[in-house]
Every structure is written in C-alpha cells, then in structure tokens.
Design a protein around this motif. Structure first.
Motif, PDB file in Angstrom:
ATOM      1  N   ASP A  17      12.877  25.570  43.547  1.00 57.79           N
ATOM      2  CA  ASP A  17      13.846  26.172  44.480  1.00 57.79           C
ATOM      3  C   ASP A  17      14.651  25.082  45.179  1.00 57.79           C
ATOM      4  N   PHE A  18      13.932  24.052  45.589  1.00 53.56           N
ATOM      5  CA  PHE A  18      14.573  22.951  46.314  1.00 53.56           C
ATOM      6  C   PHE A  18      15.635  22.292  45.436  1.00 53.56           C
ATOM      7  N   LEU A  19      15.261  22.036  44.185  1.00 59.08           N
ATOM      8  CA  LEU A  19      16.187  21.344  43.278  1.00 59.08           C
ATOM      9  C   LEU A  19      17.445  22.169  43.044  1.00 59.08           C
ATOM     10  N   LYS A  20      17.266  23.498  42.932  1.00 60.63           N
ATOM     11  CA  LYS A  20      18.440  24.358  42.723  1.00 60.63           C
ATOM     12  C   LYS A  20      19.355  24.316  43.942  1.00 60.63           C
ATOM     13  N   ALA A  21      18.728  24.218  45.118  1.00 56.56           N
ATOM     14  CA  ALA A  21      19.494  24.346  46.358  1.00 56.56           C
ATOM     15  C   ALA A  21      20.293  23.094  46.707  1.00 56.56           C
ATOM     16  N   ILE A  22      19.925  21.944  46.168  1.00 53.51           N
ATOM     17  CA  ILE A  22      20.518  20.706  46.691  1.00 53.51           C
ATOM     18  C   ILE A  22      21.614  20.109  45.819  1.00 53.51           C
ATOM     19  N   ARG A  23      21.931  20.723  44.688  1.00 52.33           N
ATOM     20  CA  ARG A  23      22.997  20.164  43.847  1.00 52.33           C
ATOM     21  C   ARG A  23      24.328  20.146  44.597  1.00 52.33           C
ATOM     22  N   GLY A  24      25.022  19.036  44.469  1.00 51.79           N
ATOM     23  CA  GLY A  24      26.322  18.916  45.105  1.00 51.79           C
ATOM     24  C   GLY A  24      26.257  18.551  46.571  1.00 51.79           C
ATOM     25  N   ARG A  25      25.055  18.395  47.085  1.00 56.57           N
ATOM     26  CA  ARG A  25      24.911  18.096  48.516  1.00 56.57           C
ATOM     27  C   ARG A  25      24.628  16.617  48.743  1.00 56.57           C
ATOM     28  N   PRO A  26      24.950  16.128  49.955  1.00 52.62           N
ATOM     29  CA  PRO A  26      24.583  14.745  50.264  1.00 52.62           C
ATOM     30  C   PRO A  26      23.068  14.616  50.398  1.00 52.62           C
ATOM     31  N   VAL A  27      22.535  13.599  49.769  1.00 54.05           N
ATOM     32  CA  VAL A  27      21.085  13.406  49.796  1.00 54.05           C
ATOM     33  C   VAL A  27      20.741  11.938  50.052  1.00 54.05           C
ATOM     34  N   VAL A  28      19.509  11.742  50.465  1.00 53.27           N
ATOM     35  CA  VAL A  28      18.918  10.403  50.501  1.00 53.27           C
ATOM     36  C   VAL A  28      17.783  10.396  49.485  1.00 53.27           C
ATOM     37  N   VAL A  29      17.825   9.443  48.574  1.00 53.31           N
ATOM     38  CA  VAL A  29      16.748   9.291  47.606  1.00 53.31           C
ATOM     39  C   VAL A  29      16.000   8.009  47.939  1.00 53.31           C
ATOM     40  N   LYS A  30      14.724   8.115  48.207  1.00 55.08           N
ATOM     41  CA  LYS A  30      13.939   6.922  48.502  1.00 55.08           C
ATOM     42  C   LYS A  30      13.062   6.586  47.308  1.00 55.08           C
ATOM     43  N   LEU A  31      13.065   5.318  46.937  1.00 55.32           N
ATOM     44  CA  LEU A  31      12.224   4.861  45.835  1.00 55.32           C
ATOM     45  C   LEU A  31      10.896   4.333  46.372  1.00 55.32           C
ATOM     46  N   ASN A  32       9.935   4.210  45.473  1.00 54.94           N
ATOM     47  CA  ASN A  32       8.631   3.673  45.872  1.00 54.94           C
ATOM     48  C   ASN A  32       8.748   2.261  46.430  1.00 54.94           C
ATOM     49  N   SER A  33       9.743   1.522  45.976  1.00 53.98           N
ATOM     50  CA  SER A  33       9.945   0.155  46.458  1.00 53.98           C
ATOM     51  C   SER A  33      10.426   0.116  47.904  1.00 53.98           C
ATOM     52  N   GLY A  34      10.858   1.269  48.452  1.00 53.55           N
ATOM     53  CA  GLY A  34      11.382   1.318  49.811  1.00 53.55           C
ATOM     54  C   GLY A  34      12.896   1.332  49.867  1.00 53.55           C
ATOM     55  N   VAL A  35      13.550   1.079  48.739  1.00 54.90           N
ATOM     56  CA  VAL A  35      15.013   1.102  48.699  1.00 54.90           C
ATOM     57  C   VAL A  35      15.497   2.556  48.799  1.00 54.90           C
ATOM     58  N   ASP A  36      16.581   2.757  49.578  1.00 54.30           N
ATOM     59  CA  ASP A  36      17.182   4.081  49.745  1.00 54.30           C
ATOM     60  C   ASP A  36      18.507   4.165  49.004  1.00 54.30           C
ATOM     61  N   TYR A  37      18.795   5.306  48.418  1.00 56.00           N
ATOM     62  CA  TYR A  37      20.120   5.573  47.863  1.00 56.00           C
ATOM     63  C   TYR A  37      20.673   6.813  48.538  1.00 56.00           C
ATOM     64  N   ARG A  38      21.878   6.676  49.077  1.00 51.96           N
ATOM     65  CA  ARG A  38      22.550   7.817  49.690  1.00 51.96           C
ATOM     66  C   ARG A  38      23.777   8.153  48.892  1.00 51.96           C
ATOM     67  N   GLY A  39      24.018   9.436  48.677  1.00 52.09           N
ATOM     68  CA  GLY A  39      25.199   9.843  47.923  1.00 52.09           C
ATOM     69  C   GLY A  39      25.186  11.336  47.709  1.00 52.09           C
ATOM     70  N   ILE A  40      26.097  11.784  46.830  1.00 53.02           N
ATOM     71  CA  ILE A  40      26.187  13.205  46.505  1.00 53.02           C
ATOM     72  C   ILE A  40      25.382  13.442  45.234  1.00 53.02           C
ATOM     73  N   LEU A  41      24.468  14.382  45.292  1.00 55.37           N
ATOM     74  CA  LEU A  41      23.629  14.663  44.141  1.00 55.37           C
ATOM     75  C   LEU A  41      24.417  15.438  43.089  1.00 55.37           C
ATOM     76  N   ALA A  42      24.642  14.825  41.930  1.00 53.89           N
ATOM     77  CA  ALA A  42      25.376  15.513  40.866  1.00 53.89           C
ATOM     78  C   ALA A  42      24.436  16.445  40.112  1.00 53.89           C
ATOM     79  N   CYS A  43      23.317  15.918  39.636  1.00 51.37           N
ATOM     80  CA  CYS A  43      22.333  16.755  38.966  1.00 51.37           C
ATOM     81  C   CYS A  43      21.021  15.999  38.836  1.00 51.37           C
ATOM     82  N   LEU A  44      19.987  16.737  38.434  1.00 50.58           N
ATOM     83  CA  LEU A  44      18.693  16.106  38.223  1.00 50.58           C
ATOM     84  C   LEU A  44      17.888  16.935  37.237  1.00 50.58           C
TER      85      LEU A  44
END
Lengths: 91, 97, 88
Positions: A17-44
């Motif tokens: 449900d979450f994945l369907k809801a967030i397409r096209g929205r601004p997101v923060v993606v955090k990696l295990n390394s601690g690095v963050d990526y911010r941007g618009i989620l195109a797809c996953l």
C-alpha cells in the motif's frame, strides 16, 4: 483469536500500500551506510530498487552531489520516507 | 523518435535500459566510482562498461596530526565487468529537462 | 507437540498484534527506530508512522523524526513491542 487482524485493517497499511501511495512524491531514501537521497520517486520494484528524479545526495547532512535521474539498488536501502525531516542532535 | 512504451520508466531498471550506449555514473561500495559507456546489463545490475574512468577515494589519518587526508586515485580501463552486488547507485547522463 | 501448546504464538502473529501500537526496532549495526506500526509483509518490511530514528555515531547519538517510512526488513535484528530506548 479471530477478528484481531480485521479490527486493525482499517488503519493497516502494508508495504505494498505504501509503495503504491508514494509514487511521484518527494521522498527521503536512507541507505544502510547512512547516506541520504532526497528527490522525487519515479518508481520502484519489489527489491526496493528505486528510480528517483532531481536526486540530491546527503552525507552527514551535507549536500554532496546532485543527479538528474538516479537508480538506487534495493539491497542498500534502509528505509524510504515520505516526509520532510527534522534533525536534532541528542546527548 | 522512440515510442512512448520504449521511453517510459515503469520500473527502476527501465532507467538503466534507457541508458544503454550512453555514458553513465556508477557509485560502488568501498568508495569507488565509475564513469563509462554502458554496453550491457542484467537484472542483478551486473554491467559491462567501456572507456571507463575509475575513481577510488581513500581517507587516511595522519599519524602525527590526526588530520584526515582524502586521496582520490583515477585510472582508465578500456573495458570491464561490474558485479551487480557492489552497486549502490547508477545515474544516467543529464538529459535536457 | 509444540503445535498443541495453546500458548504458542507465531512470531508473525506477535508482530500482527503490534499493528496500531508503538514498536521498537533494533537494527543490525548502530541504528534503532521507534514508531507506530501500520503494517508489514512476509519479509517483515514494515510501514511505520511518527518515527524516531536513533543513530549511534562517533559524535554521539543523532535523532531524526520521520512522518512515515517503509523500513527494509533486511537489516532488522530485534523487535520490541511497545518498548523504547527513551523513557519519554
């Protein structure tokens, strides 16, 4: 024992449900390394591989890089977050 | 001109497919970066790159001053295979927005 | 035999009972999260709301607040229903 799951289902939001809801929205993606990526989620996809647009890379909270488009391999992903974030340094 | 089906990004790997024969940026584990022309890839993100520039970043601590010394080493490789499990991020060349 | 034990609770049932409640997630490595569990799947990927993330770094503990996240189940070590590293 019955009904426990159903009772919760009004507020239940599965990963799907979450994945369907967030397409096209601004997101923060955090990696295990601690690095963050911010941007618009195109797809996953189901591996949490992610395609993002207008991607900014943050290391220790500092902007390090910008990418027009970016593919992030899912095995590195710690979480995908919908919202803006507030930072505070605890003791 | 590509049809809409070919150019649409419906799943993340489409972004890689659209980068075939283009120069891409690849961020790998252990502070390695690659720039090269994408010749082939698979679903694991194993990739074949050509005319590759590899940049390795290392951080050393000076024994006496304890200062961090950041070093980048560059080298060129004509052709290489990248194993997908080391890949963190792939970025296609900037397109006109 | 174990199946006849009425007190036995499958791990997934325990997590299911946490839906709508606070849950404390301890990751492999130096990260912990506390949030309200909204849902999960067979990999124990979890949707969490009103999340507080705790990172143990060389400079001390960094706290991040997040509205809603999908947490990858891959690096989860321990789940504690209701618990929290902070008393508040």
């Amino acid at each position: 024992m019955s009904g426990g799951g159903e009772k919760g289902s009004a507020t239940t939001k599965t990963p799907g449900d979450f994945l369907k809801a967030i397409r096209g929205r601004p997101v923060v993606v955090k990696l295990n390394s601690g690095v963050d990526y911010r941007g618009i989620l195109a797809c996953l996809d189901g591996y949490m591989n992610i395609a993002m647009e207008q991607t900014e890379e943050y290391v220790n909270g500092q902007l390090k890089n910008k990418y027009g488009d970016a593919f992030i391999r899912g095995n590195n992903v710690l979480y995908i977050s919908t919202s803006k974030r507030t930072l505070a340094d605890g003791a | 001109m590509a049809s809409e089906e070919e150019s649409a990004v419906k799943e993340p790997l489409d972004l890689i497919r659209l980068s075939l024969d283009e120069r891409i940026y690849v961020k790998l584990r252990s502070d390695r970066e690659l720039r090269g022309k994408l010749h082939a890839y698979d679903q694991h993100l194993n990739m074949i790159l050509g005319d590759v520039e590899e940049i390795v970043t290392t951080v050393e601590i000076d024994d006496e001053t304890y200062e961090e010394i950041v070093r980048t080493t560059k080298r060129m490789m004509p052709f290489l295979f990248v194993r997908g499990d080391g890949v963190i991020l792939v970025s296609p060349p900037l397109r006109t927005v | 035999m174990a199946n006849n034990n009425p007190s036995q609770l499958l791990p997934s049932e325990l997590i299911d009972r946490c839906i709508g409640s606070k849950i404390w997630v301890i990751m492999k490595g130096d990260k912990e999260l506390v949030g309200t569990l909204r849902g999960f799947d067979v990999y124990v990927n979890m949707v969490l709301e009103d999340v507080t993330e705790y990172e143990i770094t060389a400079e001390g503990r960094r706290i991040t607040k997040l509205d809603q996240i999908l947490l990858n189940g891959n690096n989860i070590a321990i789940l504690v229903p209701g618990g929290s590293p902070d008393p508040e």
